[in-house]
Design an enzyme around this catalytic site. Structure first.
Site, PDB file in Angstrom:
ATOM      1  N   LYS A 172       0.944  -1.119   0.089  1.00 22.13           N
ATOM      2  CA  LYS A 172       0.073   0.022  -0.031  1.00 22.13           C
ATOM      3  C   LYS A 172       0.914   1.231   0.006  1.00 22.13           C
ATOM      4  O   LYS A 172       1.395   1.691   0.964  1.00 22.13           O
ATOM      5  CB  LYS A 172      -0.729  -0.105   1.408  1.00 22.13           C
ATOM      6  CG  LYS A 172      -2.168   0.624   1.160  1.00 22.13           C
ATOM      7  CD  LYS A 172      -2.130   2.135   0.924  1.00 22.13           C
ATOM      8  CE  LYS A 172      -1.955   2.824   1.966  1.00 22.13           C
ATOM      9  NZ  LYS A 172      -1.503   4.245   1.392  1.00 22.13           N
ATOM     10  N   GLY A 224       6.728   5.694   8.040  1.00 18.26           N
ATOM     11  CA  GLY A 224       5.957   6.961   7.763  1.00 18.26           C
ATOM     12  C   GLY A 224       5.987   7.681   9.131  1.00 18.26           C
ATOM     13  O   GLY A 224       6.973   7.813   9.843  1.00 18.26           O
ATOM     14  N   SER A 225       5.028   8.672   9.269  1.00 19.96           N
ATOM     15  CA  SER A 225       4.930   9.258  10.333  1.00 19.96           C
ATOM     16  C   SER A 225       5.025   8.890  11.776  1.00 19.96           C
ATOM     17  O   SER A 225       4.018   7.600  12.024  1.00 19.96           O
ATOM     18  CB  SER A 225       3.862  10.627  10.189  1.00 19.96           C
ATOM     19  OG  SER A 225       2.613   9.974  10.222  1.00 19.96           O
ATOM     20  N   GLY A 229       2.197   5.561  12.756  1.00 18.62           N
ATOM     21  CA  GLY A 229       2.957   4.143  13.433  1.00 18.62           C
ATOM     22  C   GLY A 229       2.265   4.078  14.982  1.00 18.62           C
ATOM     23  O   GLY A 229       2.127   3.100  15.169  1.00 18.62           O
ATOM     24  N   GLU A 250       9.151   2.109  10.874  1.00 19.45           N
ATOM     25  CA  GLU A 250      10.169   3.336  10.825  1.00 19.45           C
ATOM     26  C   GLU A 250       9.440   4.465  10.694  1.00 19.45           C
ATOM     27  O   GLU A 250       8.696   4.895   9.744  1.00 19.45           O
ATOM     28  CB  GLU A 250      10.780   2.676   9.578  1.00 19.45           C
ATOM     29  CG  GLU A 250      11.876   1.756   9.866  1.00 19.45           C
ATOM     30  CD  GLU A 250      12.701   1.916  10.576  1.00 19.45           C
ATOM     31  OE1 GLU A 250      13.356   3.020  10.980  1.00 19.45           O
ATOM     32  OE2 GLU A 250      13.288   0.919  11.161  1.00 19.45           O
ATOM     33  N   CYS A 284      13.941  11.093   5.956  1.00 17.76           N
ATOM     34  CA  CYS A 284      13.918  10.895   7.352  1.00 17.76           C
ATOM     35  C   CYS A 284      15.243  10.980   7.958  1.00 17.76           C
ATOM     36  O   CYS A 284      15.192  11.262   9.176  1.00 17.76           O
ATOM     37  CB  CYS A 284      13.508   9.541   7.575  1.00 17.76           C
ATOM     38  SG  CYS A 284      14.167   8.238   6.851  1.00 17.76           S
ATOM     39  N   GLN A 331       2.551  19.963   2.739  1.00 18.07           N
ATOM     40  CA  GLN A 331       3.991  20.061   3.102  1.00 18.07           C
ATOM     41  C   GLN A 331       4.487  21.556   3.269  1.00 18.07           C
ATOM     42  O   GLN A 331       5.288  21.885   4.157  1.00 18.07           O
ATOM     43  CB  GLN A 331       4.658  19.281   2.286  1.00 18.07           C
ATOM     44  CG  GLN A 331       6.188  19.062   3.047  1.00 18.07           C
ATOM     45  CD  GLN A 331       6.188  18.414   4.390  1.00 18.07           C
ATOM     46  OE1 GLN A 331       5.447  17.403   4.846  1.00 18.07           O
ATOM     47  NE2 GLN A 331       7.012  19.230   5.406  1.00 18.07           N
ATOM     48  N   GLU A 383       9.675  17.150  14.215  1.00 22.48           N
ATOM     49  CA  GLU A 383      10.233  16.996  12.762  1.00 22.48           C
ATOM     50  C   GLU A 383       9.441  17.880  11.804  1.00 22.48           C
ATOM     51  O   GLU A 383       8.082  17.877  12.008  1.00 22.48           O
ATOM     52  CB  GLU A 383       9.957  15.700  12.375  1.00 22.48           C
ATOM     53  CG  GLU A 383      10.381  15.299  10.986  1.00 22.48           C
ATOM     54  CD  GLU A 383      10.154  13.732  10.691  1.00 22.48           C
ATOM     55  OE1 GLU A 383       8.800  13.426  10.706  1.00 22.48           O
ATOM     56  OE2 GLU A 383      11.080  13.037  10.306  1.00 22.48           O
TER      57      GLU A 383
END
Ligand code: NAD
Length: 480
Positions: A172, A224-225, A229, A250, A284, A331, A383
């Protein structure tokens, strides 16, 4: 324009919802129309993967080698074309995009070899006349959920080990960059896998959530974020004792680059500019905090600001561009919002931080440096995921390490120094999954472990031989 469909059970399938894939360098350009899955589509993909699992998990290492080697060979042969697609949909400049495609090709080649190297152990028993063996077995149906910033490399570094170990896969990809994943799926569809062993399910968090909540999924590998997560981990924890799912997450980073008084200034400058701003800072592992000791602080600051101001921002496929656009409007707004937050908390904007409207409607943003010596400032803790670096002055090495470690994250960290003593101490004391000496925090090899500590990662490492840890389960055999 043809509609790009899901690939489920060896067939191309349409869903009722679709989404236009937009070029961030020029949002009026539609790259293609891509299907968006709902929970029913997700259920179809999981069911196909469940049926395929007994077949694919019993395939020979040679069959898996051949399939992965075929995929890697074709990706490498088409790196120019796929790199152009990547640059158009994600916005990283063409050389970086082609480099990412090549990386994906080499990853498939590497894991083709790993399929031949799956091994167990022969152990002595503590009891007489008994032998103990361990073997590795595929986990089952794995859902691979990926972000937009490496739209072919991350799908590759999850799909390749998953398939090499004999798992069946539902990929996905991010809703913002389905093009590269679709192209990858098209290649995989011709690699000789049994139908249902690999499935592509495009869509947003609705599709992702449906996979996470499906009882037929045995393992989830997510990049992802941190917020997403956390949701996945919470769901998996609730299922313990019922539909147990293995998971690997991750997530974000707030990676520090330390520059000591004794560093080679040219090396330090290269590491700082590359680490913070290449790939538009959307890595990242990007260095988003530059921590500099006081004796060289002013000299370094002036050089860092001048080099950053000189970076040429432009369309991803223009050969003169050094920095492409950010990925989308949301973003861009996030970057601008964080520049505002940085200034409100008394940070000094030294360069950049603006939308570049003169370049047209693309999401162009000038790379920014904000000076704020307070390690607890939001801009030093949260972040941004854009081309924004803070600059922090510290007294000495000890203070630099303490500031570098003072965030919840622990993905990558770097130091520039000519001192073996400090380089060694840094590698020992830094709370991070990857440590770099006189090298940017971003930019890693494809055949060695990748991942972080603290809030950045949960679960076994990705990439290299350690990737097999997540995609297999160990069986212990006692033979009398
Ligand atoms: P994101 O969390 O918004 O989305 C990632 C993926 O999760 C997408 O495919 C999305 O559709 C899906 N998703 C969204 N909601 C979901 C849900 N509830 N359940 C299941 N899936 C869901 O992240 P993003 O904006 O695409 O990526 C940027 C983030 O990725 C940054 O935080 C960055 O640090 C991180 N990242 C980490 C690494 C790493 O290896 N540590 C690498 C690249 C990017």
């Amino acid at each position: 324009m043809p509609l790009h469909q899901h690939y489920i059970n060896g067939e191309w399938l349409t869903s009722s919802k679709t989404r236009d894939n937009i070029n961030p360098s020029d949002p009026s350009e539609v790259i293609g129309e891509y299907c968006e899955a709902d929970a029913q589509d997700a259920a179809l993909a999981v069911q196909a993967a469940q049926v395929a699992f007994p077949i694919w998990s019993r395939s020979t290492p040679q069959q898996r080698f051949d399939a992965l080697d075929f995929i890697g060979t074709e990706i490498l042969a088409r790196k120019q074309e796929l790199g152009t697609l990547l640059a158009r949909e994600e916005g990283k400049i063409l050389p970086e995009a082609i480099g990412e495609v090549a990386r994906a090709g080499y990853i498939f080649k590497y894991f083709a070899g790993e399929a031949l190297r799956m091994a167990g152990q022969l152990l002595a028993s503590v009891r007489p006349h008994i032998e103990v063996l361990t073997s590795r077995e595929a986990v089952g149906v794995v859902a691979l959920i990926t972000p937009w910033n490496f739209p072919i490399a991350i799908p590759a570094w999850k799909c390749a080990p998953a398939l090499a170990c004999g798992n069946s896969v539902v990929l996905k990809p991010s809703e913002f960059t389905p093009g590269c994943a679709w192209a990858l799926a098209e290649i995989i569809s011709r690699a000789g896998l049994p139908k249902g062993a690999f499935n592509l399910l495009m869509g947003d968090g609705v599709a992702g959530r449906a996979l996470v909540e499906h009882s037929g999924v045995n393992a989830i590998s997510f990049t992802g974020s941190t917020n997403t997560g956390r949701t996945i981990a919470q769901h998996c924890a609730q299922g313990i004792g019922q539909t147990h799912k293995k998971y690997q997450l991750e997530m974000g980073g707030k990676n520090p680059l330390i520059i000591l008084d004794d560093s080679d200034l040219n090396v330090a400058l290269d590491c700082a500019v590359n680490g913070a701003f290449f790939s538009t800072g959307q890595r990242c592992t990007a260095s988003s905090r530059t921590i500099v000791t006081e004796k060289i602080y002013s000299q370094f600051m002036q050089a860092f600001v001048a080099s950053t101001a000189a970076l040429k921002v432009g369309a991803a496929i223009e050969s003169s561009s050094q920095i492409g656009p950010v990925v989308n409007q949301a973003q861009l707004e996030k970057n601008l919002r964080y520049i505002g937050i940085g200034q409100e908390e008394s940070g000094q904007l030294l360069v950049g931080g603006q939308r570049i409207a003169t370049l047209g409607a693309g999401y162009f943003f000038s790379p920014a440096i904000i000076e704020n010596h307070n390690p607890q400032a939001r801009l030093n803790q949260e972040e941004v995921f854009g081309p924004v670096s803070t600059l922090i002055k510290v007294k000495d090495f000890e203070e630099a390490i303490s500031v570098a470690n003072a965030t919840p994250y622990g993905l990558s960290a770097g130091i520039c120094t000519t001192s073996l003593k400090y380089a060694t101490q840094f590698r020992r004391e830094m709370q991070a999954g990857m440590v770099m000496v006189n090298a940017p925090t971003a930019g890693v090899d494809y055949h060695v472990p990748f991942g972080g500590t603290k809030a950045s990662s949960i679960g076994p490492r990705e990439q290299g031989s350690m990737a097999m840890e997540f995609y297999t389960t160990v069986k212990t055999h006692y033979i009398a």
